[in-house]
Design a protein around this motif. Structure first.
Motif, mmCIF file in Angstrom:
data_model
loop_
_atom_site.group_PDB
_atom_site.id
_atom_site.type_symbol
_atom_site.label_atom_id
_atom_site.label_comp_id
_atom_site.label_asym_id
_atom_site.label_seq_id
_atom_site.Cartn_x
_atom_site.Cartn_y
_atom_site.Cartn_z
ATOM 1 N N UNK A 98 0.609 -1.154 0.019
ATOM 2 C CA UNK A 98 -0.080 -0.159 -0.015
ATOM 3 C C UNK A 98 0.981 1.333 0.199
ATOM 4 N N UNK A 99 1.768 1.370 0.704
ATOM 5 C CA UNK A 99 2.620 2.309 0.989
ATOM 6 C C UNK A 99 3.599 2.573 -0.540
ATOM 7 N N UNK A 100 3.861 1.423 -1.082
ATOM 8 C CA UNK A 100 4.782 1.577 -2.520
ATOM 9 C C UNK A 100 3.685 2.216 -3.407
ATOM 10 N N UNK A 101 2.449 1.782 -3.254
ATOM 11 C CA UNK A 101 1.589 2.396 -4.410
ATOM 12 C C UNK A 101 1.100 3.820 -4.158
ATOM 13 N N UNK A 102 1.049 4.320 -2.916
ATOM 14 C CA UNK A 102 0.778 5.417 -2.726
ATOM 15 C C UNK A 102 2.062 6.503 -2.730
ATOM 16 N N UNK A 103 3.251 5.770 -2.857
ATOM 17 C CA UNK A 103 4.600 6.722 -2.941
ATOM 18 C C UNK A 103 4.806 7.080 -1.541
ATOM 19 N N UNK A 104 4.738 6.443 -0.553
ATOM 20 C CA UNK A 104 5.138 6.708 0.890
ATOM 21 C C UNK A 104 6.245 6.329 1.340
ATOM 22 N N UNK A 105 7.591 6.919 0.864
ATOM 23 C CA UNK A 105 8.772 6.199 1.162
ATOM 24 C C UNK A 105 8.985 5.998 2.590
ATOM 25 N N UNK A 106 8.550 7.092 3.430
ATOM 26 C CA UNK A 106 8.709 6.837 4.817
ATOM 27 C C UNK A 106 8.152 5.664 5.399
ATOM 28 N N UNK A 107 7.085 5.166 5.195
ATOM 29 C CA UNK A 107 6.032 3.987 5.377
ATOM 30 C C UNK A 107 6.830 2.785 4.894
ATOM 31 N N UNK A 108 7.461 2.992 3.460
ATOM 32 C CA UNK A 108 7.913 1.911 3.049
ATOM 33 C C UNK A 108 9.309 1.461 4.138
ATOM 34 N N UNK A 109 9.962 2.452 4.220
ATOM 35 C CA UNK A 109 11.167 2.342 5.322
ATOM 36 C C UNK A 109 10.595 1.709 6.537
ATOM 37 N N UNK A 110 9.646 2.160 7.148
ATOM 38 C CA UNK A 110 9.217 1.375 8.265
ATOM 39 C C UNK A 110 9.075 0.070 8.128
ATOM 40 N N UNK A 111 8.076 -0.507 7.076
ATOM 41 C CA UNK A 111 8.037 -1.735 6.576
ATOM 42 C C UNK A 111 9.306 -2.549 6.697
ATOM 43 N N UNK A 112 10.104 -2.113 5.763
ATOM 44 C CA UNK A 112 11.520 -2.759 5.755
ATOM 45 C C UNK A 112 12.029 -3.027 6.836
ATOM 46 N N UNK A 113 12.064 -1.988 7.992
ATOM 47 C CA UNK A 113 12.728 -2.382 9.119
ATOM 48 C C UNK A 113 11.826 -3.314 10.062
ATOM 49 N N UNK A 114 10.476 -3.177 9.974
ATOM 50 C CA UNK A 114 9.734 -4.363 10.527
ATOM 51 C C UNK A 114 9.957 -5.677 10.020
ATOM 52 N N UNK A 115 10.084 -5.803 8.639
ATOM 53 C CA UNK A 115 10.357 -7.043 8.108
ATOM 54 C C UNK A 115 11.718 -7.704 8.595
ATOM 55 N N UNK A 116 12.689 -6.753 9.053
ATOM 56 C CA UNK A 116 14.162 -7.237 9.240
ATOM 57 C C UNK A 116 14.158 -7.563 10.777
ATOM 58 N N UNK A 117 13.226 -6.886 11.456
ATOM 59 C CA UNK A 117 13.112 -7.218 12.672
ATOM 60 C C UNK A 117 12.122 -8.490 13.122
ATOM 61 N N UNK A 118 11.242 -8.746 12.337
ATOM 62 C CA UNK A 118 10.340 -10.061 12.218
ATOM 63 C C UNK A 118 11.336 -11.249 11.840
ATOM 64 N N UNK A 119 12.179 -10.996 10.876
ATOM 65 C CA UNK A 119 13.092 -12.073 10.426
ATOM 66 C C UNK A 119 14.079 -12.734 11.668
ATOM 67 N N UNK A 120 14.621 -11.585 12.695
ATOM 68 C CA UNK A 120 15.452 -11.939 13.290
ATOM 69 C C UNK A 120 14.515 -12.766 14.537
ATOM 70 N N UNK A 121 13.367 -12.316 14.870
ATOM 71 C CA UNK A 121 12.612 -12.983 15.685
ATOM 72 C C UNK A 121 12.217 -14.329 15.257
ATOM 73 N N UNK A 122 11.903 -14.492 13.868
ATOM 74 C CA UNK A 122 11.375 -15.661 13.516
ATOM 75 C C UNK A 122 12.494 -16.674 13.492
ATOM 76 N N UNK A 123 13.891 -16.361 13.420
ATOM 77 C CA UNK A 123 14.940 -17.345 13.851
ATOM 78 C C UNK A 123 14.953 -17.586 15.265
ATOM 79 N N UNK A 124 14.579 -16.716 16.112
ATOM 80 C CA UNK A 124 14.839 -17.183 17.435
ATOM 81 C C UNK A 124 13.715 -18.006 17.785
#
Length: 377
Positions: free
Chosen positions: A84-110
């Motif tokens: 949704x953020x990419x479709x609306x061109x909201x770069x700030x929200x895209x960055x937040x989503x990227x960070x959230x995925x990285x954090x989720x990946x770390x938690x998924x491994x644990x």
């Protein structure tokens, strides 16, 4: 989707797929329903021992299923938010989503590793035996390096370490040692370390500074508690006493307080010299013997469960699992999983978690790694 976000999403998906495979998802859901029904039975606590075992199984399964579902939902929600953020061109929200995925990946491994530690005895304390291979001082020094490595690993995790048995080498190092690691999931993690460990280095004991290869064997088995029953016939035992050696105080080398027990049917040998009395060392040695027999039964069950898996890896005693090269280059390589480290000093100082996590995962997938000879020579 950005490349870094896709990489995190792929890592999360791989972790949840492994968890589903490990749990045998449909069977796990059915078993969870059965356990919930049993927990509501008013007669459950008529047998406290069975009730505690049931509640432990229920708790472990509930946690694993819940963690898997939560990760999958968060992954789907975050990807939807990013699109949704990419479709609306909201770069700030895209960055937040990227960070959230990285954090989720770390938690998924644990969470993945935590769920993989759901075996019958994984939560127990662990005995770790280290035995020097052929090669005299070289292998005995290597065995002592391994003893220190496991001691440091345990200390890093806040676990306690007791030296149960210790036999010094003639010039340096040890012939053998037995450690008792006390801490949460000590056996679950350490069980992946059983096997032969290989060291390549310029020998500090060779005046010509030649490269040497040394081998030492590691055997890991769980300390058993009152919930586990192992029957041993006294007639199957040979009990020997001898004088303790190594650090231990004034009592060392003054009385025949150390005890060695041989289980004749299996030829399993255990020894204890940490206590000040022969009686205490005999009790400790008997506990170790029961633990070894129990571990053998766990391994037998695992082999039966994997009997139809053509790619099952060898996990038994005598199988080389890891190579530590200090010269002519710096590399530690696990020969089962392919996991490597170019910082052997850190590994020998107890940095073992990534090797253990990968080995736990591989016990589920059964995938073997082909290692070229040049990789470990």
């Amino acid at each position: 989707m950005r490349a870094e976000a896709q990489a995190s999403a792929d890592q999360i998906t791989a972790a949840t797929q492994l968890l589903r495979r490990f749990l045998d998802w449909d069977r796990a859901l059915k078993r969870m329903d059965e356990l919930n029904d049993a927990a509501e039975d008013p007669t459950l606590w008529d047998n406290p021992k069975a009730a505690k075992a049931l509640m432990r199984e229920r708790g472990r399964l509930e946690e694993a299923i819940g963690a898997t579902r939560k990760i999958e939902k968060e992954l789907a929600d975050t990807i939807e938010l990013m699109e949704m953020a990419e479709a609306e061109g909201d770069d700030g929200l895209v960055e937040e989503a990227v960070t959230a995925l990285e954090q989720l990946a770390e938690r998924a491994e644990k969470d993945k590793v935590a769920a993989l530690l759901a075996g019958e005895a994984d939560s127990n304390n662990a005995y770790i035996e280290v035995h020097a291979g052929a090669g005299g001082t070289e292998s005995q020094d290597w065995a002592e390096m391994l003893q220190r490595m496991y001691t440091r690993w345990a200390e890093r995790r806040g676990m306690k370490v007791e030296v149960i048995d210790h036999h010094a080498g003639e010039q340096a190092g040890i012939k053998s040692a037995t450690l008792l690691i006390k801490g949460e999931n000590a056996y679950g993690y350490a069980k992946t370390e059983s096997g032969v460990h290989r060291l390549v280095r310029i020998s500090p004991y060779d005046s010509s500074a030649r490269r040497h290869t040394s081998f030492s064997s590691v055997w890991v088995y769980p300390e058993i508690d009152d919930s586990i029953e192992v029957e041993i016939n006294e007639s199957d035992l040979r009990i020997d006493t001898y004088r303790a050696s190594g650090a231990g105080g004034q009592h060392v080398n003054t009385t025949d307080s150390a005890v060695r027990i041989t289980h004749i049917p299996t030829n399993i040998v255990v020894a204890s010299q940490s206590g000040r009395s022969q009686h205490k060392n005999k009790a400790e040695a008997l506990n170790m013997l029961k633990a070894r027999l129990y571990e053998a039964e766990l391994q037998r069950r695992e082999e039966e469960a994997n009997a139809t898996n053509a790619t099952k890896t060898d996990i038994g005693w005598g199988h080389q699992i890891r190579s530590y090269v200090l010269q002519p280059y710096q590399l530690v390589k696990d020969l089962r999983t392919g996991v490597t480290s170019t910082a052997p000093g850190d590994v020998l100082d107890g940095d073992l978690d990534k090797f253990m996590a990968a080995a736990l995962s591989q016990r589920v997938t059964g995938e073997k790694v082909e290692i070229e000879d040049d990789d470990v020579e």
